[in-house]
Motif scaffolding. Structure first.
Motif, PDB file in Angstrom:
ATOM      1  N   GLY A  41       0.786  -1.245   0.000  1.00  0.00           N
ATOM      2  CA  GLY A  41       0.000   0.000   0.000  1.00  0.00           C
ATOM      3  C   GLY A  41       0.805   1.274   0.000  1.00  0.00           C
ATOM      4  N   TYR A  42       2.088   1.195  -0.405  1.00  0.00           N
ATOM      5  CA  TYR A  42       2.888   2.434  -0.327  1.00  0.00           C
ATOM      6  C   TYR A  42       2.382   3.478  -1.327  1.00  0.00           C
ATOM      7  CZ  TYR A  42       5.868   1.775  -4.488  1.00  0.00           C
ATOM      8  OH  TYR A  42       6.338   1.673  -5.768  1.00  0.00           O
ATOM      9  N   ILE A  43       1.799   3.035  -2.447  1.00  0.00           N
ATOM     10  CA  ILE A  43       1.228   3.998  -3.399  1.00  0.00           C
ATOM     11  C   ILE A  43      -0.077   4.576  -2.828  1.00  0.00           C
ATOM     12  CG2 ILE A  43       0.242   4.259  -5.724  1.00  0.00           C
ATOM     13  CD1 ILE A  43       2.301   2.133  -6.686  1.00  0.00           C
ATOM     14  N   SER A  44      -0.865   3.723  -2.186  1.00  0.00           N
ATOM     15  CA  SER A  44      -2.114   4.188  -1.561  1.00  0.00           C
ATOM     16  C   SER A  44      -1.850   5.288  -0.533  1.00  0.00           C
ATOM     17  CB  SER A  44      -2.813   3.032  -0.836  1.00  0.00           C
ATOM     18  OG  SER A  44      -3.368   2.123  -1.747  1.00  0.00           O
ATOM     19  N   MET A  45      -0.809   5.097   0.257  1.00  0.00           N
ATOM     20  CA  MET A  45      -0.550   6.087   1.319  1.00  0.00           C
ATOM     21  C   MET A  45      -0.132   7.439   0.743  1.00  0.00           C
ATOM     22  SD  MET A  45       0.929   3.860   4.477  1.00  0.00           S
ATOM     23  CE  MET A  45       1.956   2.749   3.549  1.00  0.00           C
ATOM     24  N   GLU A  46       0.603   7.403  -0.362  1.00  0.00           N
ATOM     25  CA  GLU A  46       0.960   8.674  -1.025  1.00  0.00           C
ATOM     26  C   GLU A  46      -0.296   9.307  -1.645  1.00  0.00           C
ATOM     27  OE1 GLU A  46       3.972   9.759  -0.591  1.00  0.00           O
ATOM     28  OE2 GLU A  46       3.659  11.598  -1.753  1.00  0.00           O
ATOM     29  N   ALA A  47      -1.140   8.460  -2.248  1.00  0.00           N
ATOM     30  CA  ALA A  47      -2.372   8.979  -2.884  1.00  0.00           C
ATOM     31  C   ALA A  47      -3.307   9.590  -1.845  1.00  0.00           C
ATOM     32  CB  ALA A  47      -3.082   7.846  -3.635  1.00  0.00           C
ATOM     33  N   SER A  75      -0.622  -8.762   3.571  1.00  0.00           N
ATOM     34  CA  SER A  75      -0.271  -7.413   3.101  1.00  0.00           C
ATOM     35  C   SER A  75      -1.301  -6.408   3.599  1.00  0.00           C
ATOM     36  CB  SER A  75      -0.230  -7.364   1.566  1.00  0.00           C
ATOM     37  OG  SER A  75       0.883  -8.076   1.096  1.00  0.00           O
ATOM     38  N   ILE A  76      -2.577  -6.781   3.513  1.00  0.00           N
ATOM     39  CA  ILE A  76      -3.627  -5.856   3.944  1.00  0.00           C
ATOM     40  C   ILE A  76      -3.563  -5.651   5.462  1.00  0.00           C
ATOM     41  CG2 ILE A  76      -6.135  -5.545   4.126  1.00  0.00           C
ATOM     42  CD1 ILE A  76      -5.174  -4.951   1.325  1.00  0.00           C
ATOM     43  N   ASP A  77      -3.279  -6.709   6.193  1.00  0.00           N
ATOM     44  CA  ASP A  77      -3.148  -6.572   7.653  1.00  0.00           C
ATOM     45  C   ASP A  77      -2.030  -5.590   8.003  1.00  0.00           C
ATOM     46  OD1 ASP A  77      -5.195  -8.297   8.113  1.00  0.00           O
ATOM     47  OD2 ASP A  77      -3.942 -10.017   8.619  1.00  0.00           O
ATOM     48  N   ALA A  78      -0.892  -5.732   7.326  1.00  0.00           N
ATOM     49  CA  ALA A  78       0.252  -4.843   7.600  1.00  0.00           C
ATOM     50  C   ALA A  78      -0.102  -3.407   7.221  1.00  0.00           C
ATOM     51  CB  ALA A  78       1.483  -5.310   6.822  1.00  0.00           C
ATOM     52  N   GLU A 103      -0.180   0.026   9.494  1.00  0.00           N
ATOM     53  CA  GLU A 103       0.580   1.234   9.141  1.00  0.00           C
ATOM     54  C   GLU A 103      -0.348   2.455   9.047  1.00  0.00           C
ATOM     55  OE1 GLU A 103       3.361   0.541   5.950  1.00  0.00           O
ATOM     56  OE2 GLU A 103       4.232   2.554   6.151  1.00  0.00           O
ATOM     57  N   ILE A 104      -1.530   2.225   8.458  1.00  0.00           N
ATOM     58  CA  ILE A 104      -2.503   3.323   8.333  1.00  0.00           C
ATOM     59  C   ILE A 104      -2.893   3.849   9.721  1.00  0.00           C
ATOM     60  CG2 ILE A 104      -4.928   3.803   7.781  1.00  0.00           C
ATOM     61  CD1 ILE A 104      -4.627   1.845   5.419  1.00  0.00           C
ATOM     62  N   GLN A 105      -3.131   2.896  10.604  1.00  0.00           N
ATOM     63  CA  GLN A 105      -3.537   3.274  11.963  1.00  0.00           C
ATOM     64  C   GLN A 105      -2.412   4.036  12.680  1.00  0.00           C
ATOM     65  OE1 GLN A 105      -4.911  -0.041  14.241  1.00  0.00           O
ATOM     66  NE2 GLN A 105      -6.384   1.193  15.347  1.00  0.00           N
ATOM     67  N   ASN A 106      -1.197   3.513  12.546  1.00  0.00           N
ATOM     68  CA  ASN A 106      -0.054   4.163  13.195  1.00  0.00           C
ATOM     69  C   ASN A 106       0.168   5.581  12.674  1.00  0.00           C
ATOM     70  OD1 ASN A 106       0.389   1.900  14.689  1.00  0.00           O
ATOM     71  ND2 ASN A 106       2.011   1.090  13.356  1.00  0.00           N
ATOM     72  N   ARG A 107      -0.096   5.774  11.381  1.00  0.00           N
ATOM     73  CA  ARG A 107       0.127   7.097  10.783  1.00  0.00           C
ATOM     74  C   ARG A 107      -1.087   8.014  10.929  1.00  0.00           C
ATOM     75  NH1 ARG A 107       3.440   6.966   5.151  1.00  0.00           N
ATOM     76  NH2 ARG A 107       4.817   5.233   5.552  1.00  0.00           N
ATOM     77  N   GLY A 108      -2.187   7.479  11.445  1.00  0.00           N
ATOM     78  CA  GLY A 108      -3.386   8.297  11.637  1.00  0.00           C
ATOM     79  C   GLY A 108      -4.084   8.649  10.331  1.00  0.00           C
ATOM     80  N   ILE A 109      -3.947   7.783   9.316  1.00  0.00           N
ATOM     81  CA  ILE A 109      -4.599   8.036   8.016  1.00  0.00           C
ATOM     82  C   ILE A 109      -6.049   7.552   8.097  1.00  0.00           C
ATOM     83  CG2 ILE A 109      -4.609   7.424   5.555  1.00  0.00           C
ATOM     84  CD1 ILE A 109      -1.539   7.008   5.794  1.00  0.00           C
ATOM     85  N   THR A 110      -6.969   8.405   7.653  1.00  0.00           N
ATOM     86  CA  THR A 110      -8.392   8.047   7.796  1.00  0.00           C
ATOM     87  C   THR A 110      -9.131   7.904   6.456  1.00  0.00           C
ATOM     88  OG1 THR A 110      -8.894  10.392   8.026  1.00  0.00           O
ATOM     89  CG2 THR A 110      -8.667   9.127  10.069  1.00  0.00           C
ATOM     90  N   ASN A 111      -8.449   8.217   5.351  1.00  0.00           N
ATOM     91  CA  ASN A 111      -9.175   8.188   4.069  1.00  0.00           C
ATOM     92  C   ASN A 111      -8.760   7.021   3.169  1.00  0.00           C
ATOM     93  OD1 ASN A 111      -6.666   9.105   3.432  1.00  0.00           O
ATOM     94  ND2 ASN A 111      -7.345  10.813   2.167  1.00  0.00           N
ATOM     95  N   ILE A 112      -8.190   5.968   3.760  1.00  0.00           N
ATOM     96  CA  ILE A 112      -7.905   4.753   2.984  1.00  0.00           C
ATOM     97  C   ILE A 112      -8.808   3.635   3.500  1.00  0.00           C
ATOM     98  CG2 ILE A 112      -6.227   2.977   2.364  1.00  0.00           C
ATOM     99  CD1 ILE A 112      -3.994   4.969   2.688  1.00  0.00           C
ATOM    100  N   GLU A 113      -9.532   3.020   2.557  1.00  0.00           N
ATOM    101  CA  GLU A 113     -10.345   1.852   2.899  1.00  0.00           C
ATOM    102  C   GLU A 113      -9.643   0.633   2.333  1.00  0.00           C
ATOM    103  OE1 GLU A 113     -14.731   1.074   1.944  1.00  0.00           O
ATOM    104  OE2 GLU A 113     -14.699   3.111   2.746  1.00  0.00           O
TER     105      GLU A 113
END
Ligand SMILES: C[S@@+](CC[C@H](N)C(=O)[O-])C[C@H]1O[C@@H](n2cnc3c(N)ncnc32)[C@H](O)[C@@H]1O
Length: 192
Positions: free
Chosen positions: A43-49, A68-71, A75-85
Protein backbone atom coordinates in the motif's frame (compact mmCIF):
# COMPACT_ATOMS: atom_id res chain seq x y z
CA UNK A 1 2.36 -20.75 -3.43
CA UNK A 2 0.67 -23.26 -5.77
CA UNK A 3 1.46 -23.66 -9.46
CA UNK A 4 -1.70 -21.76 -10.46
CA UNK A 5 -0.61 -18.78 -8.40
CA UNK A 6 3.05 -18.80 -9.41
CA UNK A 7 2.88 -15.33 -10.93
CA UNK A 8 0.77 -13.63 -8.27
CA UNK A 9 3.68 -12.40 -6.13
CA UNK A 10 1.94 -12.07 -2.76
CA UNK A 11 3.96 -10.00 -0.33
CA UNK A 12 6.07 -8.32 -3.04
CA UNK A 13 6.43 -4.56 -3.13
CA UNK A 14 8.09 -2.16 -5.52
CA UNK A 15 8.54 0.34 -2.66
CA UNK A 16 12.37 0.10 -2.81
CA UNK A 17 12.71 0.56 -6.58
CA UNK A 18 9.86 2.86 -7.59
CA UNK A 19 8.73 6.11 -6.02
CA UNK A 20 4.99 6.47 -5.44
CA UNK A 21 5.34 10.14 -6.38
CA UNK A 22 6.73 9.19 -9.82
CA UNK A 23 3.67 6.98 -10.40
CA UNK A 24 1.08 9.44 -9.14
CA UNK A 25 2.38 12.54 -10.91
CA UNK A 26 1.00 10.92 -14.09
CA UNK A 27 -2.52 10.77 -12.66
CA UNK A 28 -3.19 14.34 -11.64
CA UNK A 29 -4.98 13.19 -8.49
CA UNK A 30 -7.17 15.90 -6.98
CA UNK A 31 -8.83 16.64 -3.69
CA UNK A 32 -12.06 14.62 -3.58
CA UNK A 33 -11.02 11.95 -6.10
CA UNK A 34 -11.92 8.30 -5.54
CA UNK A 35 -8.74 6.32 -6.20
CA UNK A 36 -8.32 2.56 -6.52
CA UNK A 37 -4.95 0.88 -5.91
CA UNK A 38 -5.67 -2.47 -7.57
CA UNK A 39 -3.34 -5.11 -6.14
CA UNK A 40 -1.94 -2.64 -3.62
CA UNK A 41 0.54 -4.96 -1.89
CA UNK A 42 1.94 -3.09 1.10
CA UNK A 43 0.00 0.00 0.00
CA UNK A 44 2.89 2.43 -0.33
CA UNK A 45 1.23 4.00 -3.40
CA UNK A 46 -2.11 4.19 -1.56
CA UNK A 47 -0.55 6.09 1.32
CA UNK A 48 0.96 8.67 -1.02
CA UNK A 49 -2.37 8.98 -2.88
CA UNK A 50 -4.21 9.53 0.39
CA UNK A 51 -2.37 12.86 0.80
CA UNK A 52 -3.48 14.05 -2.65
CA UNK A 53 -7.19 13.17 -2.47
CA UNK A 54 -7.37 14.63 1.05
CA UNK A 55 -10.25 14.04 3.45
CA UNK A 56 -12.86 14.79 0.78
CA UNK A 57 -11.58 11.88 -1.32
CA UNK A 58 -11.08 8.20 -0.73
CA UNK A 59 -8.41 5.62 -1.51
CA UNK A 60 -9.48 2.00 -1.91
CA UNK A 61 -6.56 -0.37 -1.37
CA UNK A 62 -7.44 -3.84 -2.64
CA UNK A 63 -5.37 -7.01 -2.49
CA UNK A 64 -6.04 -10.73 -2.22
CA UNK A 65 -3.16 -11.31 0.19
CA UNK A 66 -4.40 -10.98 3.73
CA UNK A 67 -0.97 -10.44 5.31
CA UNK A 68 -0.27 -7.41 3.10
CA UNK A 69 -3.63 -5.86 3.94
CA UNK A 70 -3.15 -6.57 7.65
CA UNK A 71 0.25 -4.84 7.60
CA UNK A 72 -1.21 -1.90 5.67
CA UNK A 73 -4.06 -1.55 8.16
CA UNK A 74 -1.53 -1.36 10.98
CA UNK A 75 0.58 1.23 9.14
CA UNK A 76 -2.50 3.32 8.33
CA UNK A 77 -3.54 3.27 11.96
CA UNK A 78 -0.05 4.16 13.19
CA UNK A 79 0.13 7.10 10.78
CA UNK A 80 -3.39 8.30 11.64
CA UNK A 81 -4.60 8.04 8.02
CA UNK A 82 -8.39 8.05 7.80
CA UNK A 83 -9.17 8.19 4.07
CA UNK A 84 -7.90 4.75 2.98
CA UNK A 85 -10.34 1.85 2.90
CA UNK A 86 -8.61 -1.52 2.71
CA UNK A 87 -10.26 -4.56 1.18
CA UNK A 88 -9.17 -8.16 0.94
CA UNK A 89 -10.53 -9.39 -2.37
CA UNK A 90 -9.69 -11.53 -5.37
CA UNK A 91 -10.09 -9.12 -8.26
CA UNK A 92 -10.63 -12.00 -10.72
CA UNK A 93 -13.85 -12.72 -8.83
CA UNK A 94 -15.15 -9.40 -7.53
CA UNK A 95 -13.82 -5.97 -6.69
CA UNK A 96 -16.00 -4.96 -3.75
CA UNK A 97 -16.86 -1.51 -5.10
CA UNK A 98 -19.91 -0.01 -6.79
CA UNK A 99 -20.26 0.34 -10.58
CA UNK A 100 -18.78 3.57 -12.02
CA UNK A 101 -17.46 4.72 -8.66
CA UNK A 102 -13.73 5.26 -9.29
CA UNK A 103 -12.13 8.37 -10.83
CA UNK A 104 -8.62 7.00 -11.16
CA UNK A 105 -7.12 3.53 -10.78
CA UNK A 106 -3.53 2.33 -10.66
CA UNK A 107 -2.56 -1.29 -11.15
CA UNK A 108 1.15 -1.47 -10.39
CA UNK A 109 3.18 -4.58 -11.16
CA UNK A 110 0.16 -6.86 -11.27
CA UNK A 111 -1.12 -7.19 -14.85
CA UNK A 112 1.72 -9.39 -16.13
CA UNK A 113 0.59 -11.98 -13.55
CA UNK A 114 -2.99 -11.96 -14.83
CA UNK A 115 -1.73 -12.33 -18.40
CA UNK A 116 0.53 -15.23 -17.43
CA UNK A 117 -2.32 -16.96 -15.60
CA UNK A 118 -4.92 -16.37 -18.34
CA UNK A 119 -7.14 -14.26 -16.05
CA UNK A 120 -7.36 -11.04 -18.03
CA UNK A 121 -11.08 -11.24 -18.97
CA UNK A 122 -12.21 -11.74 -15.38
CA UNK A 123 -10.14 -8.93 -13.92
CA UNK A 124 -10.72 -6.48 -16.77
CA UNK A 125 -14.50 -6.89 -16.58
CA UNK A 126 -14.26 -5.88 -12.93
CA UNK A 127 -11.85 -2.99 -13.54
CA UNK A 128 -14.12 -1.69 -16.28
CA UNK A 129 -17.20 -2.02 -14.09
CA UNK A 130 -15.86 0.05 -11.20
CA UNK A 131 -14.15 2.89 -13.12
CA UNK A 132 -16.34 5.86 -14.09
CA UNK A 133 -16.85 6.75 -17.77
CA UNK A 134 -13.90 9.00 -18.72
CA UNK A 135 -12.09 7.69 -15.64
CA UNK A 136 -8.37 6.91 -15.73
CA UNK A 137 -6.76 3.47 -15.66
CA UNK A 138 -2.96 3.52 -15.31
CA UNK A 139 -0.84 0.41 -15.42
CA UNK A 140 2.71 0.26 -14.16
CA UNK A 141 4.94 -2.58 -15.29
CA UNK A 142 8.60 -3.51 -15.26
CA UNK A 143 10.27 -2.72 -18.59
CA UNK A 144 10.86 -5.75 -20.77
CA UNK A 145 14.61 -5.85 -20.20
CA UNK A 146 16.86 -8.19 -18.24
CA UNK A 147 17.10 -6.76 -14.73
CA UNK A 148 17.71 -8.06 -11.28
CA UNK A 149 14.43 -6.74 -9.86
CA UNK A 150 11.06 -7.77 -11.17
CA UNK A 151 9.37 -10.76 -12.80
CA UNK A 152 11.05 -13.22 -15.21
CA UNK A 153 11.81 -11.67 -18.60
CA UNK A 154 9.46 -14.09 -20.42
CA UNK A 155 6.34 -12.81 -18.68
CA UNK A 156 7.18 -9.09 -18.76
CA UNK A 157 4.96 -6.94 -20.95
CA UNK A 158 5.84 -4.11 -23.30
CA UNK A 159 3.66 -0.97 -23.41
CA UNK A 160 2.24 -2.28 -26.72
CA UNK A 161 1.34 -5.58 -25.00
CA UNK A 162 -0.46 -3.64 -22.25
CA UNK A 163 -2.42 -1.70 -24.86
CA UNK A 164 -3.43 -4.96 -26.58
CA UNK A 165 -4.55 -6.40 -23.23
CA UNK A 166 -6.78 -3.51 -22.12
CA UNK A 167 -8.14 -2.09 -25.40
CA UNK A 168 -10.78 -4.81 -25.92
CA UNK A 169 -12.35 -3.78 -22.60
CA UNK A 170 -13.17 -0.22 -23.61
CA UNK A 171 -10.00 1.58 -22.58
CA UNK A 172 -8.23 3.99 -24.89
CA UNK A 173 -4.52 4.38 -24.30
CA UNK A 174 -3.36 7.99 -24.11
CA UNK A 175 0.36 7.35 -23.88
CA UNK A 176 3.15 5.69 -21.99
CA UNK A 177 6.42 6.80 -20.45
CA UNK A 178 9.33 5.36 -18.56
CA UNK A 179 9.36 6.04 -14.84
CA UNK A 180 12.09 5.31 -12.30
CA UNK A 181 14.95 3.00 -13.22
CA UNK A 182 12.99 -0.11 -14.11
CA UNK A 183 9.37 0.80 -14.89
CA UNK A 184 6.98 2.39 -17.34
CA UNK A 185 3.42 3.60 -16.98
CA UNK A 186 0.61 3.29 -19.53
CA UNK A 187 -2.27 5.72 -19.07
CA UNK A 188 -5.71 4.97 -20.48
CA UNK A 189 -9.25 6.33 -20.21
CA UNK A 190 -12.52 4.43 -20.07
CA UNK A 191 -14.48 5.18 -23.22
CA UNK A 192 -18.29 5.17 -23.70
C1 LIG B 1 4.23 -7.62 -7.39
S1 LIG B 1 2.98 -7.24 -6.19
C2 LIG B 1 2.75 -5.48 -6.45
C3 LIG B 1 2.24 -4.76 -5.25
C4 LIG B 1 2.13 -3.23 -5.39
N1 LIG B 1 1.16 -2.85 -6.39
C5 LIG B 1 3.49 -2.65 -5.72
O1 LIG B 1 3.72 -2.24 -6.87
O2 LIG B 1 4.32 -2.58 -4.80
C6 LIG B 1 1.48 -7.93 -6.89
C7 LIG B 1 0.29 -7.82 -5.95
O3 LIG B 1 -0.90 -8.21 -6.62
C8 LIG B 1 -1.70 -8.95 -5.72
N2 LIG B 1 -2.64 -9.80 -6.46
C9 LIG B 1 -2.32 -10.81 -7.30
N3 LIG B 1 -3.44 -11.39 -7.78
C10 LIG B 1 -4.49 -10.73 -7.22
C11 LIG B 1 -5.90 -10.88 -7.31
N4 LIG B 1 -6.46 -11.84 -8.06
N5 LIG B 1 -6.70 -10.03 -6.61
C12 LIG B 1 -6.14 -9.06 -5.83
N6 LIG B 1 -4.80 -8.87 -5.70
C13 LIG B 1 -3.98 -9.71 -6.38
C14 LIG B 1 -0.67 -9.75 -4.92
O4 LIG B 1 -1.19 -10.27 -3.72
C15 LIG B 1 0.44 -8.73 -4.73
O5 LIG B 1 0.25 -7.96 -3.56
Amino acid sequence: MGEKHGHKHPGKSSRDVLSAGDVLKNLDLKKGDKFLDAGCGDGYISMEASKLVEDEGKVYAVDVYEKSIDALREEIQNRGITNIETKIADMTKKIPLKDNSIDKCVMANVMHGFVAEGEVPEVMEEIRRVIKPEGTFALVEFRKIQSQHGPPFEIRLTPADVEDVISPYGFQVQGSEEIGTYHYIVKAVKTE
